[in-house]
Design a protein around this motif. Structure first.
Motif, mmCIF file in Angstrom:
data_model
loop_
_atom_site.group_PDB
_atom_site.id
_atom_site.type_symbol
_atom_site.label_atom_id
_atom_site.label_comp_id
_atom_site.label_asym_id
_atom_site.label_seq_id
_atom_site.Cartn_x
_atom_site.Cartn_y
_atom_site.Cartn_z
ATOM 1 N N GLU A 126 5.879 8.102 -7.869
ATOM 2 C CA GLU A 126 5.707 6.759 -7.327
ATOM 3 C C GLU A 126 6.852 6.394 -6.393
ATOM 4 N N GLU A 127 8.063 6.812 -6.757
ATOM 5 C CA GLU A 127 9.204 6.513 -5.898
ATOM 6 C C GLU A 127 9.082 7.250 -4.569
ATOM 7 N N GLU A 128 8.641 8.497 -4.581
ATOM 8 C CA GLU A 128 8.458 9.240 -3.338
ATOM 9 C C GLU A 128 7.400 8.576 -2.468
ATOM 10 N N ARG A 129 6.310 8.117 -3.091
ATOM 11 C CA ARG A 129 5.262 7.434 -2.335
ATOM 12 C C ARG A 129 5.776 6.130 -1.729
ATOM 13 N N LEU A 181 0.852 -1.178 0.000
ATOM 14 C CA LEU A 181 0.000 0.000 0.000
ATOM 15 C C LEU A 181 0.891 1.232 0.000
ATOM 16 N N LEU A 182 1.013 1.905 -1.152
ATOM 17 C CA LEU A 182 1.825 3.100 -1.232
ATOM 18 C C LEU A 182 1.135 4.246 -0.506
ATOM 19 N N ALA A 183 1.920 5.281 -0.174
ATOM 20 C CA ALA A 183 1.343 6.471 0.420
ATOM 21 C C ALA A 183 0.425 7.150 -0.587
ATOM 22 N N PRO A 184 -0.533 7.973 -0.125
ATOM 23 C CA PRO A 184 -1.385 8.735 -1.045
ATOM 24 C C PRO A 184 -0.573 9.619 -1.978
ATOM 25 N N GLU A 185 -1.234 10.191 -2.964
ATOM 26 C CA GLU A 185 -0.531 10.810 -4.088
ATOM 27 C C GLU A 185 -0.104 12.246 -3.853
ATOM 28 N N THR A 186 -0.565 12.891 -2.778
ATOM 29 C CA THR A 186 -0.164 14.271 -2.536
ATOM 30 C C THR A 186 0.591 14.382 -1.222
#
Length: 306
Positions: free
Chosen positions: A68-71, A14-19
């Protein structure tokens, strides 16, 4: 803000949200559900630290889109914090006495309570109560990340100092912290066990030694028990072994009007004061006790008399 340390790989289904703002809110909620003490602060520090953003970024651009990498980076940091790893360990740095300091697995994570020791020693110097005047020579015993020594040298531009530790890895971190703050020309570091092979004199000896009784280690919070080096925590059967070693070794290294100042655990100030007075002062000079901001006796200091 220092560059974040490399985050360990872990499954992040589960990646972090997009903002930016969404990620911070999501981490806050996850940390609150997990019962962490400061969920909002931890979430904010992690997101900003991982992305190497300043503290105003959340106000300035909460709708900033994350790659995506930051998330994925934020999600890995989230998972580590949910595993009770401290935020400072995840990022690889700690703010201490107004300075950004590198920390590592080999070093204690310096806490705000230790700033009480720094502030007390600074008062001694500023009030003209120490040998060495405004240019004291300082010894930091068990220096770890170098936090105490670096903070003192930063505030005392004519002072010089030596940090000693048994860990080569810790000394490497301390060296980098001194260099980071432009103090390499006034700070030296030496590997030794307590005060073995240390040559004086020193106007000020300071230390935050291990002071937790061995039997209490298992009951510590996971952030401390599982991530601080055991050698920086375990003070022996009664928690006082390090104070005895430091007191014995300090007597030969401090001239009249020099001082020994140490951090202590809650409830230890009386015992430590007696240890320092017995070993350090020929006329059994009473020790001073300095409370922290919570009113807990946090430091004990004693002056060498002629």
């Amino acid at each position: 803000m220092p560059e974040a340390s490399r985050l360990a790989s872990s499954p992040t289904h589960l990646l972090a949200p997009e903002t930016l703002g969404g990620a911070t809110h999501a981490l806050t909620a996850a940390f609150r559900r997990a019962g962490l003490d400061s969920p909002e602060l931890d979430a904010r520090r992690l997101v900003l630290g991982v992305l190497a953003l300043d503290s105003a970024a959340l106000l300035r651009e909460p709708e900033r889109r994350l790659s995506e990498e930051e998330r994925a980076q934020i999600a890995r940091a989230r998972d580590r914090r949910l595993g009770r790893e401290p935020v400072s360990r995840i990022l690889g740095w700690r703010a201490f006495h107004g300075l950004d300091l590198e920390i590592a697995p080999s070093t204690l994570d310096p806490r705000p309570e230790t700033e009480t020791l720094v502030d007390g020693v600074l008062r001694l110097v500023e009030e003209g109560r120490t040998s060495g005047g405004g240019a004291p020579r300082i010894l930091d015993v068990g220096t770890g990340s170098g936090a105490i020594l670096v903070a003192l040298l930063h505030r005392l531009p004519r002072a010089t100092g030596l940090g000693v530790d048994i860990s080569e890895n810790a000394l490497a971190v301390a060296n980098r912290n001194a260099a980071r703050h432009g103090l390499s020309h006034r700070a030296a570091f030496q590997r030794t066990s307590w005060l073995d092979d240390v040559a004086g004199p020193f106007d000020l000896i300071v230390s935050n030694p291990p002071y937790i009784p061995s039997s209490e280690i298992a009951g510590l919070e996971p952030e401390v028990r599982d991530f601080d080096p055991i050698s920086a925590l375990d003070g022996g059967t009664d928690g006082l072994e390090a104070y005895r070693a430091i007191a014995r070794g300090s007597a030969r290294l401090v001239p009249p009007r020099g001082w020994l100042a140490v951090e202590v655990g809650a409830g230890q100030s009386g015992d430590v004061a007696r240890i320092l007075s017995d070993a350090f002062s020929q006329d059994r000079t009473p020790a001073q006790v300095w409370p922290d901001l919570g009113g807990i006796d946090r430091c004990v200091a004693i002056e060498a008399r002629a």
